[in-house]
Design an enzyme around this catalytic site. Structure first.
Site, PDB file in Angstrom:
ATOM      1  N   GLY A  47      -4.301  29.774 -36.410  1.00  0.00           N
ATOM      2  CA  GLY A  47      -5.564  29.677 -37.136  1.00  0.00           C
ATOM      3  C   GLY A  47      -6.603  28.863 -36.386  1.00  0.00           C
ATOM      4  O   GLY A  47      -6.407  27.666 -36.152  1.00  0.00           O
ATOM      5  N   GLY A  48      -7.659  29.538 -35.952  1.00  0.00           N
ATOM      6  CA  GLY A  48      -8.757  28.830 -35.287  1.00  0.00           C
ATOM      7  C   GLY A  48      -8.407  28.295 -33.911  1.00  0.00           C
ATOM      8  O   GLY A  48      -9.039  27.350 -33.435  1.00  0.00           O
ATOM      9  N   GLY A  77      -6.207  34.972 -32.575  1.00  0.00           N
ATOM     10  CA  GLY A  77      -6.704  36.318 -32.872  1.00  0.00           C
ATOM     11  C   GLY A  77      -8.102  36.529 -32.359  1.00  0.00           C
ATOM     12  O   GLY A  77      -8.328  37.113 -31.294  1.00  0.00           O
ATOM     13  N   SER A  78      -9.080  36.023 -33.109  1.00  0.00           N
ATOM     14  CA  SER A  78     -10.478  36.328 -32.768  1.00  0.00           C
ATOM     15  C   SER A  78     -10.876  35.805 -31.400  1.00  0.00           C
ATOM     16  O   SER A  78     -11.607  36.475 -30.672  1.00  0.00           O
ATOM     17  CB  SER A  78     -11.419  35.805 -33.848  1.00  0.00           C
ATOM     18  OG  SER A  78     -11.074  34.508 -34.222  1.00  0.00           O
ATOM     19  N   GLY A  91      -4.465  34.209 -44.564  1.00  0.00           N
ATOM     20  CA  GLY A  91      -5.131  35.322 -45.259  1.00  0.00           C
ATOM     21  C   GLY A  91      -6.162  36.053 -44.409  1.00  0.00           C
ATOM     22  O   GLY A  91      -6.297  37.256 -44.529  1.00  0.00           O
ATOM     23  N   SER A 117      -2.856  37.566 -31.941  1.00  0.00           N
ATOM     24  CA  SER A 117      -2.663  38.176 -33.253  1.00  0.00           C
ATOM     25  C   SER A 117      -3.439  39.485 -33.315  1.00  0.00           C
ATOM     26  O   SER A 117      -4.672  39.491 -33.188  1.00  0.00           O
ATOM     27  CB  SER A 117      -3.174  37.234 -34.345  1.00  0.00           C
ATOM     28  OG  SER A 117      -3.383  37.982 -35.531  1.00  0.00           O
ATOM     29  N   HIS A 164       4.857  37.593 -38.716  1.00  0.00           N
ATOM     30  CA  HIS A 164       4.483  36.521 -39.649  1.00  0.00           C
ATOM     31  C   HIS A 164       4.290  37.137 -41.029  1.00  0.00           C
ATOM     32  O   HIS A 164       3.276  37.781 -41.296  1.00  0.00           O
ATOM     33  CB  HIS A 164       3.188  35.873 -39.124  1.00  0.00           C
ATOM     34  CG  HIS A 164       2.638  34.798 -39.993  1.00  0.00           C
ATOM     35  ND1 HIS A 164       1.358  34.286 -39.818  1.00  0.00           N
ATOM     36  CD2 HIS A 164       3.167  34.102 -41.043  1.00  0.00           C
ATOM     37  CE1 HIS A 164       1.137  33.334 -40.719  1.00  0.00           C
ATOM     38  NE2 HIS A 164       2.213  33.217 -41.488  1.00  0.00           N
ATOM     39  N   MET A 194       3.315  37.071 -44.580  1.00  0.00           N
ATOM     40  CA  MET A 194       2.574  36.347 -45.629  1.00  0.00           C
ATOM     41  C   MET A 194       2.705  37.186 -46.883  1.00  0.00           C
ATOM     42  O   MET A 194       1.747  37.844 -47.333  1.00  0.00           O
ATOM     43  CB  MET A 194       1.108  36.177 -45.183  1.00  0.00           C
ATOM     44  CG  MET A 194       0.957  35.105 -44.124  1.00  0.00           C
ATOM     45  SD  MET A 194      -0.606  35.217 -43.252  1.00  0.00           S
ATOM     46  CE  MET A 194      -0.182  36.427 -42.014  1.00  0.00           C
ATOM     47  N   MET A 232       0.422  40.994 -44.492  1.00  0.00           N
ATOM     48  CA  MET A 232      -0.120  40.413 -45.732  1.00  0.00           C
ATOM     49  C   MET A 232      -0.001  41.422 -46.865  1.00  0.00           C
ATOM     50  O   MET A 232      -0.220  42.618 -46.658  1.00  0.00           O
ATOM     51  CB  MET A 232      -1.592  40.044 -45.545  1.00  0.00           C
ATOM     52  CG  MET A 232      -1.846  39.128 -44.362  1.00  0.00           C
ATOM     53  SD  MET A 232      -3.551  38.582 -44.339  1.00  0.00           S
ATOM     54  CE  MET A 232      -3.628  37.812 -42.712  1.00  0.00           C
ATOM     55  N   GLY A 234      -8.409  36.231 -40.450  1.00  0.00           N
ATOM     56  CA  GLY A 234      -8.705  35.745 -39.112  1.00  0.00           C
ATOM     57  C   GLY A 234     -10.109  35.168 -39.071  1.00  0.00           C
ATOM     58  O   GLY A 234     -10.875  35.287 -40.035  1.00  0.00           O
ATOM     59  N   MET A 293       0.371  26.384 -40.002  1.00  0.00           N
ATOM     60  CA  MET A 293      -0.936  27.006 -40.234  1.00  0.00           C
ATOM     61  C   MET A 293      -2.029  25.960 -40.102  1.00  0.00           C
ATOM     62  O   MET A 293      -1.984  24.902 -40.738  1.00  0.00           O
ATOM     63  CB  MET A 293      -1.006  27.627 -41.641  1.00  0.00           C
ATOM     64  CG  MET A 293      -0.047  28.792 -41.898  1.00  0.00           C
ATOM     65  SD  MET A 293      -0.193  30.144 -40.734  1.00  0.00           S
ATOM     66  CE  MET A 293      -1.902  30.652 -40.964  1.00  0.00           C
TER      67      MET A 293
HETATM   68  C1  DX5 Z   1      -4.223  34.095 -40.672  1.00  0.00           C
HETATM   69  C2  DX5 Z   1      -3.274  34.696 -39.665  1.00  0.00           C
HETATM   70  C3  DX5 Z   1      -3.619  34.424 -38.253  1.00  0.00           C
HETATM   71  C4  DX5 Z   1      -4.943  34.948 -37.810  1.00  0.00           C
HETATM   72  C5  DX5 Z   1      -5.461  34.040 -36.733  1.00  0.00           C
HETATM   73  O1  DX5 Z   1      -3.671  34.165 -41.935  1.00  0.00           O
HETATM   74  O2  DX5 Z   1      -1.958  34.225 -39.870  1.00  0.00           O
HETATM   75  O3  DX5 Z   1      -2.593  34.835 -37.370  1.00  0.00           O
HETATM   76  O4  DX5 Z   1      -4.913  36.246 -37.307  1.00  0.00           O
HETATM   77  O5  DX5 Z   1      -6.745  34.449 -36.417  1.00  0.00           O
HETATM   78  P1  DX5 Z   1      -7.776  33.495 -35.693  1.00  0.00           P
HETATM   79  O6  DX5 Z   1      -7.208  33.143 -34.357  1.00  0.00           O
HETATM   80  O7  DX5 Z   1      -8.995  34.322 -35.619  1.00  0.00           O
HETATM   81  O8  DX5 Z   1      -7.941  32.273 -36.565  1.00  0.00           O
HETATM   82 ZN    ZN Z   2      -0.373  34.614 -38.372  1.00  0.00          ZN
END
Ligand code: DX5
Ligand code: ZN
Length: 220
Positions: free
Chosen positions: A179-180, A200-201, A145, A13, A69, A71, A40, A147, A140
């Site tokens: 997510g996570g 993402g992170s 919302g 992400s 994605h 949102m 978003m 990362g 999810m």
């Molecule tokens: C959150 C996003 C995710 C986010 C995931 O609303 O949809 O795609 O970037 O980030 P990590 O992997 O850091 O949870």
């Molecule tokens: Zn996402």
């Protein structure tokens, strides 16, 4: 439950990438199958990211499958623009729309793949009847919302429920989790049937090559 034989796809992400040098961040994950684009609107979720013009620009520098994605509220108003910008898959939130079938049709008519996402508290049953029209279910594992949040373990049974349902449908439907996701949590989601890992992170923080290797090794 045994791990799936299909290859697990990784979808970094870009929300956690460095936006001042997006091109090199994207190049750093060019070995991955998909690129996850978190849009978003500050209304459906309490955060604002980017829109079609960013996607259009990065389309020129990436061969990834673009996994958009949304949102956002009223996604149907923007689907065409996101498709034209270069999305290969457009995912909307079932909680954001009233007429799910019409949104699915709008995405199909743009010639891109259709994804539906569900928040942690939304049941899998809410998407079940739409399965034959879907290419992707995005589950999810944090509240959408932001990362960098912690993985919600209580969503895992829903992944398994989705896998059982998808295996009963004569269509290739990907099950993505978002997510996570890290080398710690990935084995659990893959064991329960996810085949796309949005991350993402834990991909972009620090050494990207090392992070990707650890994520891949965790689900081998
Ligand atoms: C959150 C996003 C995710 C986010 C995931 O609303 O949809 O795609 O970037 O980030 P990590 O992997 O850091 O949870
Ligand atoms: Zn996402």
């Amino acid at each position: 439950m045994s791990r799936r034989e299909d290859k697990v796809k990784i979808a970094p992400s870009i929300l956690s990438a460095n936006f001042s040098c997006l091109e090199s961040s994207i190049k750093s994950v060019e070995s991955t199958e998909w690129l996850h684009l978190d849009v978003m609107d500050g209304h459906f979720v309490p955060n604002i990211t980017f829109g079609p013009c960013v996607i259009r620009s990065i389309r020129d520098v990436s061969d990834h499958v673009f996994d958009t994605h949304l949102m956002i509220s009223e996604p149907e108003r923007y689907v065409e623009e996101f498709a034209e910008a270069g999305s290969d898959i457009i995912t909307f939130h079932i909680e954001a729309v009233e007429d799910v079938e019409t949104v699915i049709e709008t995405i199909e008519n743009c010639g891109v793949k259709v994804g539906v996402s569900i928040k942690p508290d939304t049941s899998f049953d809410s998407v079940r009847k739409f399965l034959p029209s879907l290419d992707l279910i995005l589950i999810m594992t944090v509240e959408p919302g932001f990362g960098g949040q912690s993985f919600m373990h209580d969503v895992v049974p829903k992944i398994k429920e989705a896998r059982e349902a998808v295996d009963g449908v004569e269509k290739d439907i990907d099950i993505a989790v978002d997510g996570g996701i890290s080398p710690k949590t990935a084995p659990k989601v893959v064991d329960n049937g996810a085949n796309v890992l949005v991350s993402g992170s834990s991909v972009f923080k620090g050494d990207v090559d090392k992070n990707l290797k650890e994520l891949r090794d965790a689900v081998k």
